[in-house]
Design a protein around this motif. Structure first.
Motif, PDB file in Angstrom:
ATOM      1  N   HIS A  14       0.868  -1.257  -0.037  1.00  0.00           N
ATOM      2  CA  HIS A  14       0.127  -0.087   0.051  1.00  0.00           C
ATOM      3  C   HIS A  14       0.908   1.251   0.022  1.00  0.00           C
ATOM      4  CE1 HIS A  14      -3.974  -2.114   1.851  1.00  0.00           C
ATOM      5  NE2 HIS A  14      -3.549  -2.370   0.412  1.00  0.00           N
ATOM      6  N   ARG A  15       1.967   1.326   0.708  1.00  0.00           N
ATOM      7  CA  ARG A  15       2.840   2.428   0.790  1.00  0.00           C
ATOM      8  C   ARG A  15       3.385   2.639  -0.427  1.00  0.00           C
ATOM      9  NH1 ARG A  15       8.008   2.300   1.990  1.00  0.00           N
ATOM     10  NH2 ARG A  15       8.114   0.176   3.257  1.00  0.00           N
ATOM     11  N   SER A  16       3.991   1.702  -1.122  1.00  0.00           N
ATOM     12  CA  SER A  16       4.533   1.675  -2.365  1.00  0.00           C
ATOM     13  C   SER A  16       3.567   2.260  -3.331  1.00  0.00           C
ATOM     14  CB  SER A  16       5.193   0.457  -3.116  1.00  0.00           C
ATOM     15  OG  SER A  16       6.007  -0.058  -2.090  1.00  0.00           O
ATOM     16  N   PHE A  17       2.234   1.739  -3.488  1.00  0.00           N
ATOM     17  CA  PHE A  17       1.314   2.352  -4.211  1.00  0.00           C
ATOM     18  C   PHE A  17       1.070   3.790  -3.995  1.00  0.00           C
ATOM     19  CE2 PHE A  17      -3.075   3.077  -5.335  1.00  0.00           C
ATOM     20  CZ  PHE A  17      -3.180   2.765  -6.539  1.00  0.00           C
ATOM     21  N   ASP A  18       0.785   4.082  -2.729  1.00  0.00           N
ATOM     22  CA  ASP A  18       0.263   5.401  -2.570  1.00  0.00           C
ATOM     23  C   ASP A  18       1.554   6.474  -2.776  1.00  0.00           C
ATOM     24  OD1 ASP A  18      -1.862   4.618  -1.305  1.00  0.00           O
ATOM     25  OD2 ASP A  18      -1.002   4.475   0.543  1.00  0.00           O
ATOM     26  N   MET A  19       2.672   6.280  -2.839  1.00  0.00           N
ATOM     27  CA  MET A  19       3.826   7.096  -3.077  1.00  0.00           C
ATOM     28  C   MET A  19       3.877   7.396  -4.541  1.00  0.00           C
ATOM     29  SD  MET A  19       5.769   8.114  -0.553  1.00  0.00           S
ATOM     30  CE  MET A  19       7.558   8.366  -1.299  1.00  0.00           C
ATOM     31  N   HIS A  20       3.499   6.293  -5.414  1.00  0.00           N
ATOM     32  CA  HIS A  20       3.806   6.342  -6.855  1.00  0.00           C
ATOM     33  C   HIS A  20       2.235   6.851  -7.324  1.00  0.00           C
ATOM     34  CE1 HIS A  20       7.294   3.394  -6.300  1.00  0.00           C
ATOM     35  NE2 HIS A  20       7.553   4.131  -7.206  1.00  0.00           N
ATOM     36  N   GLU A  21       1.309   7.028  -6.888  1.00  0.00           N
ATOM     37  CA  GLU A  21       0.168   7.288  -7.252  1.00  0.00           C
ATOM     38  C   GLU A  21       0.005   8.767  -7.642  1.00  0.00           C
ATOM     39  OE1 GLU A  21      -4.887   6.739  -6.518  1.00  0.00           O
ATOM     40  OE2 GLU A  21      -3.335   6.623  -4.669  1.00  0.00           O
ATOM     41  N   PRO A  22       0.121   9.333  -8.901  1.00  0.00           N
ATOM     42  CA  PRO A  22       0.203  10.724  -9.463  1.00  0.00           C
ATOM     43  C   PRO A  22      -1.321  11.435  -9.173  1.00  0.00           C
ATOM     44  CG  PRO A  22       0.192   9.387 -11.211  1.00  0.00           C
ATOM     45  CD  PRO A  22       0.050   8.540 -10.014  1.00  0.00           C
ATOM     46  N   VAL A  23      -1.171  12.740  -9.216  1.00  0.00           N
ATOM     47  CA  VAL A  23      -2.374  13.511  -9.192  1.00  0.00           C
ATOM     48  C   VAL A  23      -2.829  13.173 -10.824  1.00  0.00           C
ATOM     49  CG1 VAL A  23      -3.396  15.704  -9.581  1.00  0.00           C
ATOM     50  CG2 VAL A  23      -1.744  15.263  -7.642  1.00  0.00           C
ATOM     51  N   PRO A  24      -4.046  13.114 -10.952  1.00  0.00           N
ATOM     52  CA  PRO A  24      -4.540  12.823 -12.430  1.00  0.00           C
ATOM     53  C   PRO A  24      -3.964  13.824 -13.397  1.00  0.00           C
ATOM     54  CG  PRO A  24      -6.285  12.198 -11.120  1.00  0.00           C
ATOM     55  CD  PRO A  24      -5.136  12.798 -10.098  1.00  0.00           C
ATOM     56  N   ALA A  25      -3.620  13.539 -14.880  1.00  0.00           N
ATOM     57  CA  ALA A  25      -3.124  14.519 -15.591  1.00  0.00           C
ATOM     58  C   ALA A  25      -4.133  15.703 -16.023  1.00  0.00           C
ATOM     59  CB  ALA A  25      -2.657  13.799 -16.955  1.00  0.00           C
ATOM     60  N   GLY A  26      -5.270  15.009 -15.955  1.00  0.00           N
ATOM     61  CA  GLY A  26      -6.232  16.160 -16.405  1.00  0.00           C
ATOM     62  C   GLY A  26      -6.574  17.159 -15.576  1.00  0.00           C
ATOM     63  N   GLN A  27      -6.299  16.931 -14.181  1.00  0.00           N
ATOM     64  CA  GLN A  27      -6.529  18.000 -13.233  1.00  0.00           C
ATOM     65  C   GLN A  27      -5.108  18.894 -13.143  1.00  0.00           C
ATOM     66  OE1 GLN A  27      -8.045  15.065  -9.594  1.00  0.00           O
ATOM     67  NE2 GLN A  27      -7.189  17.054  -9.101  1.00  0.00           N
ATOM     68  N   TRP A  28      -4.092  18.479 -13.592  1.00  0.00           N
ATOM     69  CA  TRP A  28      -2.994  19.222 -13.926  1.00  0.00           C
ATOM     70  C   TRP A  28      -3.381  20.198 -14.966  1.00  0.00           C
ATOM     71  CZ3 TRP A  28      -0.032  20.588 -10.234  1.00  0.00           C
ATOM     72  CH2 TRP A  28       0.492  19.531  -9.201  1.00  0.00           C
ATOM     73  N   PHE A  29      -3.831  19.629 -16.200  1.00  0.00           N
ATOM     74  CA  PHE A  29      -4.072  20.418 -17.470  1.00  0.00           C
ATOM     75  C   PHE A  29      -4.996  21.349 -17.087  1.00  0.00           C
ATOM     76  CE2 PHE A  29      -6.819  20.970 -21.023  1.00  0.00           C
ATOM     77  CZ  PHE A  29      -5.882  21.248 -22.037  1.00  0.00           C
ATOM     78  N   VAL A  30      -6.230  21.200 -16.447  1.00  0.00           N
ATOM     79  CA  VAL A  30      -7.210  22.158 -15.996  1.00  0.00           C
ATOM     80  C   VAL A  30      -6.340  23.157 -15.086  1.00  0.00           C
ATOM     81  CG1 VAL A  30      -9.314  22.612 -14.868  1.00  0.00           C
ATOM     82  CG2 VAL A  30      -9.058  20.366 -16.262  1.00  0.00           C
ATOM     83  N   LEU A  31      -5.710  22.834 -14.114  1.00  0.00           N
ATOM     84  CA  LEU A  31      -5.181  23.792 -13.296  1.00  0.00           C
ATOM     85  C   LEU A  31      -4.177  24.959 -14.044  1.00  0.00           C
ATOM     86  CD1 LEU A  31      -4.007  21.963 -10.133  1.00  0.00           C
ATOM     87  CD2 LEU A  31      -5.377  23.708 -10.344  1.00  0.00           C
ATOM     88  N   ILE A  32      -3.329  24.465 -15.089  1.00  0.00           N
ATOM     89  CA  ILE A  32      -2.368  25.221 -15.639  1.00  0.00           C
ATOM     90  C   ILE A  32      -3.103  25.973 -16.527  1.00  0.00           C
ATOM     91  CG2 ILE A  32      -0.601  24.961 -17.459  1.00  0.00           C
ATOM     92  CD1 ILE A  32       0.440  22.718 -16.169  1.00  0.00           C
ATOM     93  N   LEU A  33      -4.196  25.345 -17.260  1.00  0.00           N
ATOM     94  CA  LEU A  33      -4.933  26.263 -18.507  1.00  0.00           C
ATOM     95  C   LEU A  33      -6.063  27.308 -17.601  1.00  0.00           C
ATOM     96  CD1 LEU A  33      -5.657  26.200 -21.291  1.00  0.00           C
ATOM     97  CD2 LEU A  33      -7.676  24.914 -20.892  1.00  0.00           C
ATOM     98  N   GLY A  34      -6.427  27.206 -16.458  1.00  0.00           N
ATOM     99  CA  GLY A  34      -7.300  27.641 -15.739  1.00  0.00           C
ATOM    100  C   GLY A  34      -6.463  29.049 -15.270  1.00  0.00           C
ATOM    101  N   PHE A  35      -5.156  28.882 -14.614  1.00  0.00           N
ATOM    102  CA  PHE A  35      -4.342  29.624 -14.309  1.00  0.00           C
ATOM    103  C   PHE A  35      -3.905  30.815 -15.266  1.00  0.00           C
ATOM    104  CE2 PHE A  35       0.081  31.309 -13.663  1.00  0.00           C
ATOM    105  CZ  PHE A  35      -0.213  32.205 -12.704  1.00  0.00           C
ATOM    106  N   ILE A  36      -3.466  30.132 -16.440  1.00  0.00           N
ATOM    107  CA  ILE A  36      -3.075  31.036 -17.684  1.00  0.00           C
ATOM    108  C   ILE A  36      -4.314  31.824 -18.176  1.00  0.00           C
ATOM    109  CG2 ILE A  36      -2.350  30.780 -20.018  1.00  0.00           C
ATOM    110  CD1 ILE A  36      -0.580  28.588 -19.441  1.00  0.00           C
ATOM    111  N   GLY A  37      -5.470  31.359 -18.290  1.00  0.00           N
ATOM    112  CA  GLY A  37      -6.764  31.810 -18.775  1.00  0.00           C
ATOM    113  C   GLY A  37      -7.081  33.017 -17.895  1.00  0.00           C
ATOM    114  N   THR A  38      -7.047  32.721 -16.564  1.00  0.00           N
ATOM    115  CA  THR A  38      -7.392  33.873 -15.566  1.00  0.00           C
ATOM    116  C   THR A  38      -6.244  34.995 -15.707  1.00  0.00           C
ATOM    117  OG1 THR A  38      -8.151  32.340 -13.952  1.00  0.00           O
ATOM    118  CG2 THR A  38      -8.030  34.250 -13.049  1.00  0.00           C
TER     119      THR A  38
END
Length: 213
Positions: A165-189
């Motif tokens: 479980h620990r190994s899985f939790d360490m390797h589980e990334p934030v979904p790429a879609g969320q990063w995309f929306v975050l970056i796009l939203g910041f640049i748009g604002t």
């Protein structure tokens, strides 16, 4: 870690706040009030979506940290459980289990944790875990009637579950879609501010917004 976050916050504030001021000051186009109102409305909606995505991302990261903390605690409790189950046993098999238990903990702390922090896995920890299991198996076979055998075997199984479980939790990334929306939203604002004249107050507001992001 805290210093790194502070450095990134200051860097974002300077780049986007100063960048806006310099870029907007370089041209003197005056946008009609209708355009400014329309862009302001769009910027408000984009900013709201960006804030919501940020909240979801922080919630995801917080949940992963909580799960990681729980798995580490479970693993530590399981190690302690085996250690106490060995109390009072002075056989060679018990000494071997103690030795393998210490080796496993050392490899996890000195080798696996640094590697997991960089996204890598550790074969050494898995090897030590299997060797610990073999030593426990030998001890159990040497004392088949001992009531401690259940605690030893359950402790070893619990270590394995917590370790995976620990190994899985360490390797589980934030979904790429969320990063995309975050970056796009910041640049748009950020881009929505360009319909307004460059002022120190506006640049300061963008700097604060960039630092918080």
């Amino acid at each position: 870690m805290a210093n790194h976050f502070l450095l990134w916050a200051v860097l974002f504030a300077v780049i986007f706040g100063g960048g806006y001021y310099l870029l907007r000051s370089s041209h003197s186009i005056e946008y009609p009030k209708e355009v400014q109102d329309a862009v302001a409305a769009a910027g408000f909606r984009i900013g709201a979506l960006h804030a919501l995505t940020m909240a979801l991302t922080l919630n995801t990261i917080g949940a992963e940290i909580s799960e990681l903390d729980e798995s580490v605690q479970d693993e530590a409790v399981s190690v302690e459980r085996i250690f106490w189950a060995l109390q009072g046993i002075e056989s060679g098999e018990a000494a071997a289990v103690r030795e393998k238990l210490v080796e496993y903990v050392s490899v996890v702390i000195d080798e696996e944790w640094p590697k997991l922090a960089t996204g890598q896995s550790s074969s050494g920890a898995e090897k030590q875990f299997l060797e610990l299991g073999l030593s426990i198996d030998l001890l159990v076979k040497s004392t088949p009637q001992s009531s401690r055998n259940v605690f030893l075997l359950e402790g070893w199984e619990s270590i394995g579950i917590a370790h995976r479980h620990r190994s899985f939790d360490m390797h589980e990334p934030v979904p790429a879609g969320q990063w995309f929306v975050l970056i796009l939203g910041f640049i748009g604002t950020w881009g929505c501010f360009f319909v307004y004249k460059a002022t120190v107050a506006t640049a300061a507001a963008i700097s604060v917004y960039a630092a918080i992001t």
